[in-house]
Design a protein around this motif. Sequence first.
Motif, short mmCIF file in Angstrom:
data_model
loop_
_atom_site.label_atom_id
_atom_site.label_comp_id
_atom_site.label_asym_id
_atom_site.label_seq_id
_atom_site.Cartn_x
_atom_site.Cartn_y
_atom_site.Cartn_z
N VAL A 1 1.18 2.14 4.66
CA VAL A 1 2.24 1.39 4.03
C VAL A 1 3.54 2.08 4.40
N ALA A 2 4.50 1.31 4.89
CA ALA A 2 5.81 1.86 5.28
C ALA A 2 5.66 3.02 6.26
N GLY A 3 4.70 2.91 7.19
CA GLY A 3 4.54 3.91 8.22
C GLY A 3 3.90 5.21 7.80
N ARG A 4 3.22 5.21 6.65
CA ARG A 4 2.53 6.42 6.18
C ARG A 4 1.20 6.01 5.56
N PRO A 5 0.26 6.95 5.44
CA PRO A 5 -1.02 6.61 4.80
C PRO A 5 -0.80 6.23 3.34
N ALA A 6 -1.43 5.17 2.92
CA ALA A 6 -1.30 4.71 1.54
C ALA A 6 -2.21 5.52 0.62
N THR A 7 -1.71 5.88 -0.55
CA THR A 7 -2.49 6.67 -1.50
C THR A 7 -3.35 5.82 -2.41
N GLY A 8 -2.97 4.55 -2.60
CA GLY A 8 -3.70 3.69 -3.52
C GLY A 8 -3.40 3.94 -4.98
N ARG A 9 -2.45 4.84 -5.26
CA ARG A 9 -2.14 5.19 -6.65
C ARG A 9 -1.13 4.21 -7.26
N PRO A 10 -1.45 3.68 -8.43
CA PRO A 10 -0.46 2.85 -9.11
C PRO A 10 0.84 3.60 -9.37
N ALA A 11 0.76 4.93 -9.61
CA ALA A 11 1.96 5.71 -9.87
C ALA A 11 2.89 5.73 -8.67
N ASP A 12 2.34 5.51 -7.47
CA ASP A 12 3.15 5.44 -6.26
C ASP A 12 3.61 4.02 -5.98
N GLY A 13 3.30 3.11 -6.90
CA GLY A 13 3.70 1.72 -6.73
C GLY A 13 2.87 0.98 -5.70
N GLU A 14 1.61 1.41 -5.49
CA GLU A 14 0.79 0.76 -4.48
C GLU A 14 -0.68 0.79 -4.91
N THR A 15 -1.43 -0.19 -4.45
CA THR A 15 -2.88 -0.22 -4.63
C THR A 15 -3.49 -0.69 -3.31
N TYR A 16 -4.77 -0.39 -3.13
CA TYR A 16 -5.47 -0.87 -1.94
C TYR A 16 -5.93 -2.31 -2.14
#
Length: 572
Positions: A454-469
């Motif tokens: 996501v945005a050129g970096r590996p996604a963490t999948g953490r809701p705290a980072d504002g992202e999910t898989y």
Amino acid sequence: MKRSGFTASPRRLVHLGLAVATITLAACSTPGDRVTANCNGTEVSPERLFLQQLGSDRAIIKWRGNASGGASADQLCFGKDSNALPLSSLTRASETGLGHREAVLEGLEPETTYYYSIGGAGTAAPGQSFRTAPVADSAPVDGNTHILIVGDSGTPSEGVSEKRPGGKYPGQAAAVLKGYQRYAAAQGGEDLDLFLLLGDNAYEAGTDAQWQLAFFDLYADIIKRTQTLPTIGNHEMGVANMLLPGYLMCELMHVARENCGDNFDPPGDLHPMATAGTSTSSDPASYSSNGRSAEPDGTSMPYLDIFSLPTRGEMGGVPSGTEQYYSVDYANVHVVSLDSQLSARDATARDTMKRWLIEDLSANTRDWTIVIFHHPPYTKGANHDSDDVGGSSAGATIDRPEWDMRNEFTPVFEQYGVDLVYSGHAHSYERSYYLQGHTGTSDTFDPLRHAETVAGRPATGRPADGETYRQKSPTSGNLDDRVVYTVAGSSGKADKGGDQLGITADDEWLRHPAHVIQPLASSRCQHDAGCREGLRGLAVLGSVVVDAGRSSLRARFIDTHGDVLDEFVIQR
């Protein structure tokens, strides 16, 4: 866990030899009411009591012994009213390995709570109940399949002696359980649906007595209500004689390297030693509890005699024909337990297991698929390194399954829609990115090629980072071909850098590039040496909780305080 319902015909009552004089009649308010007979046996409190094969219409209850010293019961009663277990439910148990009694209950109703009494009393003892699973492909009535996962939790039996009754790691596995209980209470006290074991759940040699101390005594309240699904670890296979380099012998004996010459010959020499958990045999009949001979009373490891695991597709999935690996459907989740300790060590057996896995996953229709096995494909734990499996050293021999599971099985997981893979073995918590296509050593990992981005970096999948898989990955063109791999082997001890055999170099410890960097999410965590800035894992005691709903799955790592140190979410 659910217990299968059973209704006996009058003929069966006669066959069981139940005299009319022994039947207790329920009170009737009017002559026209139906008279109900309740069980009237004597309640027994077994030394071990646990559930197996809990489905929507069947269950197995297993027990052994009588904690008060009396004879073990050979019957039980069950029903929907804890204070009135009907005589028609009286079920005789058969005897299985190591003196266990096993009662198979069939004809139960889905998503129904049943109470039971060992010994056939008319009233269920406190805590002796289970809830059957929903019908196939349905989520539980609360919309969530709630799962607890522990790995390498068997330390309550490690190093126990008269001089050291608490063992080598006193209270650590109990603290992990307490942490989960604190977390569960804060979340509203939801009942567990599944309890998964990642191997090494009875140190040091997986003997029957060690299973009692490390598993049955510790988790008694959970396992009599919740189905346990285990996998085989290296310590389940007992003790083996090995030739180890002198410096490894020093470290096994906790002798400093600089003093090694005072205790052994030069480091290049090999020394024989019978050590627990070092067996590399692919034959369960080679189990030895003492390093000299097979168990005097049997032909296989206690693990296979303790558990009653589905081999004929009794719990859904494709029949495996062996208890060493199997699959289970529960509600909206498909769980596969693979054998990375025995079957994985023989090329023919490993290929057979792989072909079965492909057939099983091809037939799977559940929302979520979780695979468990002991040896992690990706780890930089203090005591195990998934890169160190190509040579002839003792560590490479013991850990060879890490290489084979990564190279031969991860492509299958990706091709057939596996969502999560959990392993133990390394005594730490490490969680990967959402991976696809990486089968090499850690130095070949490319985050932009092998991880969801996501945005050129590996996604963490953490809701705290504002992202999910997303289960169907946008990076892969909307395919369900990515997997999160988690090492969760710190449920009994947590090895810090430099501990154990020193297999992983200190500057690589908990720094596998396929793993997510762990932030210091808890103030308590910051005061632990195994939890510091920049590490891609946590050498912290804990367990994993997975909640699988219809539209999303959430996985959390819980420490001994009940704090959530890591979490990720996958959306369907």
